[in-house]
Motif scaffolding. Structure first.
Motif, PDB file in Angstrom:
ATOM      1  N   ILE A   1     -31.028   1.183  -0.896  1.00 15.82           N
ATOM      2  CA  ILE A   1     -29.676   1.601  -1.276  1.00 15.82           C
ATOM      3  C   ILE A   1     -28.827   0.361  -1.473  1.00 15.82           C
ATOM      4  CG2 ILE A   1     -27.600   2.831  -0.530  1.00 15.82           C
ATOM      5  CD1 ILE A   1     -29.348   4.732   1.047  1.00 15.82           C
ATOM      6  N   VAL A   2     -28.109   0.318  -2.602  1.00 20.27           N
ATOM      7  CA  VAL A   2     -27.217  -0.807  -2.900  1.00 20.27           C
ATOM      8  C   VAL A   2     -25.799  -0.274  -3.138  1.00 20.27           C
ATOM      9  CG1 VAL A   2     -29.098  -2.125  -3.938  1.00 20.27           C
ATOM     10  CG2 VAL A   2     -27.605  -0.738  -5.411  1.00 20.27           C
ATOM     11  N   ARG A   3     -24.839  -1.169  -3.104  1.00 21.60           N
ATOM     12  CA  ARG A   3     -23.458  -0.791  -3.409  1.00 21.60           C
ATOM     13  C   ARG A   3     -23.358  -0.286  -4.842  1.00 21.60           C
ATOM     14  NH1 ARG A   3     -19.924  -2.477   0.458  1.00 21.60           N
ATOM     15  NH2 ARG A   3     -20.718  -4.032   1.935  1.00 21.60           N
ATOM     16  N   VAL A   4     -22.524   0.716  -5.066  1.00 16.04           N
ATOM     17  CA  VAL A   4     -22.464   1.361  -6.366  1.00 16.04           C
ATOM     18  C   VAL A   4     -22.021   0.397  -7.464  1.00 16.04           C
ATOM     19  CG1 VAL A   4     -20.075   2.183  -6.170  1.00 16.04           C
ATOM     20  CG2 VAL A   4     -21.720   3.490  -7.527  1.00 16.04           C
ATOM     21  N   GLU A   5     -21.152  -0.573  -7.126  1.00 15.74           N
ATOM     22  CA  GLU A   5     -20.692  -1.504  -8.155  1.00 15.74           C
ATOM     23  C   GLU A   5     -21.794  -2.468  -8.606  1.00 15.74           C
ATOM     24  OE1 GLU A   5     -19.200  -3.174  -4.115  1.00 15.74           O
ATOM     25  OE2 GLU A   5     -19.388  -1.216  -5.118  1.00 15.74           O
ATOM     26  N   PHE A   6     -22.888  -2.537  -7.809  1.00 16.39           N
ATOM     27  CA  PHE A   6     -24.005  -3.421  -8.155  1.00 16.39           C
ATOM     28  C   PHE A   6     -25.037  -2.707  -9.015  1.00 16.39           C
ATOM     29  CE2 PHE A   6     -27.920  -5.885  -6.973  1.00 16.39           C
ATOM     30  CZ  PHE A   6     -27.485  -7.112  -7.456  1.00 16.39           C
ATOM     31  N   HIS A   7     -24.855  -1.419  -9.241  1.00 12.06           N
ATOM     32  CA  HIS A   7     -25.850  -0.621  -9.980  1.00 12.06           C
ATOM     33  C   HIS A   7     -26.140  -1.154 -11.382  1.00 12.06           C
ATOM     34  CE1 HIS A   7     -28.092   2.684 -11.613  1.00 12.06           C
ATOM     35  NE2 HIS A   7     -27.100   3.075 -12.404  1.00 12.06           N
ATOM     36  N   PRO A   8     -25.141  -1.517 -12.200  1.00 13.59           N
ATOM     37  CA  PRO A   8     -25.464  -2.022 -13.544  1.00 13.59           C
ATOM     38  C   PRO A   8     -26.335  -3.269 -13.519  1.00 13.59           C
ATOM     39  CG  PRO A   8     -23.136  -1.439 -13.392  1.00 13.59           C
ATOM     40  CD  PRO A   8     -23.682  -1.384 -12.008  1.00 13.59           C
ATOM     41  N   GLU A   9     -26.066  -4.189 -12.588  1.00 16.08           N
ATOM     42  CA  GLU A   9     -26.875  -5.411 -12.508  1.00 16.08           C
ATOM     43  C   GLU A   9     -28.286  -5.098 -12.034  1.00 16.08           C
ATOM     44  OE1 GLU A   9     -25.099  -8.891 -10.695  1.00 16.08           O
ATOM     45  OE2 GLU A   9     -23.123  -7.945 -10.836  1.00 16.08           O
ATOM     46  N   MET A  10     -28.413  -4.182 -11.080  1.00 18.52           N
ATOM     47  CA  MET A  10     -29.743  -3.814 -10.590  1.00 18.52           C
ATOM     48  C   MET A  10     -30.550  -3.114 -11.674  1.00 18.52           C
ATOM     49  SD  MET A  10     -31.968  -3.757  -8.178  1.00 18.52           S
ATOM     50  CE  MET A  10     -31.217  -4.046  -6.579  1.00 18.52           C
ATOM     51  N   ARG A  11     -29.891  -2.285 -12.443  1.00 19.53           N
ATOM     52  CA  ARG A  11     -30.577  -1.598 -13.531  1.00 19.53           C
ATOM     53  C   ARG A  11     -31.091  -2.606 -14.568  1.00 19.53           C
ATOM     54  NH1 ARG A  11     -26.923   2.785 -16.227  1.00 19.53           N
ATOM     55  NH2 ARG A  11     -25.815   0.879 -16.791  1.00 19.53           N
TER      56      ARG A  11
END
Length: 451
Positions: A434-444
Motif C-alpha cells: 500500500i502506498v500513499r494515493v498521491e504516489f499512485h501515478p509515479e508507481m503506475r
C-alpha cells in the motif's frame, strides 16, 4: 491534528510583507518611522541609531565585527529584521561584496524627528467644545463591552441585542476564516473561529486587524493607507477627543468600523463630531508581549474536574461551554465540569488540548494563579490523554497493489516506494503493498517500465 492559527505578533509583520514600493511610501510619514523604530529588537534598534547619520554603505563584514562571536545569531536576526522592513537596503559592489545602507526616507524622517522633536498626528479638541468626556474607567468599560459584544455575535448572533449588528465590511472580515456559511444557512464558526475565541484579547485583536487590512482591497481601499492610519492612531492620546473633520473618507469609514470593536468611542456634539481612542487603539503599534493584558483571572479548576468561574459575563459562560459542561449559573458564579464528552466536542471543533489548558492557566483566579501548577496536573494530563485517545488512528488516502507476476518485481516496487517515503504497508508473503494515493501515478509509471 487541526491546524493552529497563526497570528502576526504586531503590525510590523504586515508592514514587512508589503511590496518595497508600498513600504517606501509608508516611510513618508514620520509616525510610521517612529513606530517601526519602536518595534525593532534591541540590537536592531541600536544598529539603526548607529547608522542614522552615516550616508555611505557599511560592509556587512565590518558590521559583523560590532558584536562578539557568541552574539552572532542575534546579529543575524537584527540584520534580517532591518532588511525585511527596508530600514536597511542591501548594496552589492562590483566584487559582489554585500554592504548595508539606511533607507533614505527613513533616515531623513528620523533625523528630523531627533532634531525638531515629535508632534501629535492631530491636535485634540479643546475641552470647552467637548464638555464632559468619558473617564478612563468608563472608556475601558466601553471597550470591554464592545469587544464582548463582537465575540458573542461570533458565538451566536441570537445572544446579542438587536441594534448591535456589525457593518458589512466587518462581517466580511469575520467570514475570512472565522465564520463560514452555506446557501440558505446561518453562518457557523470554523475551526479557526473556535480557536480564536480561546486566544488572549491582544492576539484576537491582531488577528482581526490583519484580516481587516487583508480585505481592504475588496472594499476599494489601499491597504497601505489603512496600515498608515492604524499606526498613526496608536500615537493619539488615550481619552482625548479628536475631530472627525480632520479625517479622510477612508479614515472616517475605518473609524466607524473600529468603534464597533471598541478601539474608539464616537460622540456627537452640537456642531462637531469626534472620536476618543481607547487603550486598544493606543496599543496598536506595540507587540503582543508589550501590550499583554493584566486582567484578573476568574476560573478555579479542582482535582475532581469541577470548575468554578467567578464572573458575571455572558461571554465567559459561552466560552466555557466550548469545552466544558456548564451545569448552572448564579449572578456572579458559573459552575460546571470538564468531561470527556465536552472535550470531545471541543476537539471535534478544532480546539486543541494545549489551547484549553493555556486558557485555564491564563484565566486562573488570583487565589490559585500563584500556585504551581495553577490547574491541577491530573486534570491537564487527562485532557491531553483524551485528545491522544481520540487521535490514535489517522486516516490516510492510499492505493493497494497486488497480484504481482514475480517476487522480484514486488521487491523493486517496495524499494521504489520506500525510497520516496510513500510506502505505508507491505506483505511479502502475499506480495501486496500500500502506498500513499498521491504516489499512485509515479508507481503506475514505474510498473509500466518494469513490464
Amino acid at each position: 491534528m487541526p491546524q493552529v492559527m497563526v497570528v502576526a505578533r504586531n503590525f510590523m509583520d504586515m508592514v514587512a510583507a508589503l511590496p518595497a514600493a508600498k513600504l517606501d511610501m509608508l516611510y513618508d510619514s514620520a509616525f510610521i518611522c517612529e513606530a517601526v523604530l519602536r518595534s525593532l529588537p534591541p540590537l536592531a534598534k541600536k544598529y539603526a541609531l548607529q547608522m542614522l547619520y552615516v550616508s555611505a554603505p557599511v560592509a556587512a563584514a565590518a558590521m559583523e565585527e560590532w558584536v562578539l562571536d557568541e552574539y552572532a545569531a542575534k546579529h543575524r536576526v537584527a540584520i534580517d529584521r532591518l532588511l525585511q522592513l527596508r530600514v536597511f537596503v542591501e548594496v552589492r559592489d562590483r566584487r559582489k561584496e554585500v554592504s548595508y545602507k539606511m533607507n533614505q526616507k527613513f533616515q531623513g524622517n528620523m533625523q528630523k524627528y531627533l532634531v525638531d522633536g515629535g508632534s501629535l498626528p492631530r491636535e485634540p479638541i479643546p475641552s470647552s467644545v467637548t464638555a464632559r468626556l468619558p473617564t478612563l474607567a468608563e472608556l475601558e468599560s466601553f471597550a470591554l463591552e464592545q469587544w464582548e459584544c463582537f465575540l458573542l455575535q461570533l458565538i451566536n448572533s441570537s445572544q446579542v441585542e438587536r441594534g448591535t449588528s456589525f457593518s458589512s465590511s466587518m462581517m466580511r472580515t469575520f467570514q475570512r476564516g472565522l465564520l463560514s456559511s452555506r446557501d440558505g444557512e446561518a453562518p457557523r464558526l470554523t475551526e479557526n473561529g473556535f480557536q480564536f475565541l480561546l486566544m488572549e484579547t491582544n492576539a484576537q485583536l491582531w488577528y482581526i486587524m490583519r484580516e481587516y487590512i487583508s480585505s481592504a482591497e475588496e472594499r476599494g481601499v489601499d491597504p497601505t493607507e489603512l496600515i498608515s492610519f492604524l499606526l498613526e492612531l496608536s500615537f493619539h492620546t488615550l481619552g482625548e477627543a479628536y475631530s472627525l473633520n480632520t479625517l479622510t473618507d477612508v479614515q472616517r469609514n475605518a473609524i466607524r468600523d473600529l468603534a464597533e470593536l471598541g478601539l474608539v468611542k464616537l460622540q456627537q456634539g452640537r456642531k462637531d463630531s469626534w472620536f476618543i481612542p481607547t487603550k486598544l487603539a493606543t496599543n496598536l503599534s506595540a507587540s503582543l508581549s508589550d501590550s499583554s493584558s493584566n486582567k484578573e483571572g476568574f476560573v478555579v479548576v479542582e482535582t475532581n474536574f469541577r470548575m468554578y468561574a467567578y464572573s458575571t459575563s455572558r461571554l465567559h459562560c459561552e466560552i466555557l461551554r466550548l469545552f466544558s459542561r456548564v451545569e448552572y449559573q448564579l449572578p456572579n458564579l458559573i459552575v460546571g465540569s470538564i468531561t470527556k464528552e465536552s472535550l470531545y466536542g471541543a476537539f471535534e471543533n478544532g480546539i486543541t488540548a494545549e489551547q484549553i489548558i493555556s486558557f485555564l492557566q491564563q484565566n486562573a483566579h488570583p487565589r490559585v494563579a500563584d500556585k504551581i501548577p495553577a490547574v491541577p496536573e491530573n486534570v491537564t494530563d487527562q485532557i491531553r490523554l483524551w485528545e491522544t485517545d481520540r487521535n490514535r488512528v489517522d486516516m490516510t488516502l492510499s492505493h493497494l497493489y497486488e497480484d504481482f507476476p514475480s517476487k522480484d518485481m514486488f521487491e523493486q516496487c517496495c524499494d521504489y516506494a520506500r525510497d520516496h517515503g510513500c510506502l505505508l504497508w507491505e506483505d511479502a508473503k502475499k506480495m501486496r503493498l500500500i502506498v500513499r494515493v498521491e504516489f499512485h501515478p509515479e508507481m503506475r509509471e514505474f510498473l509500466r517500465r518494469l513490464r
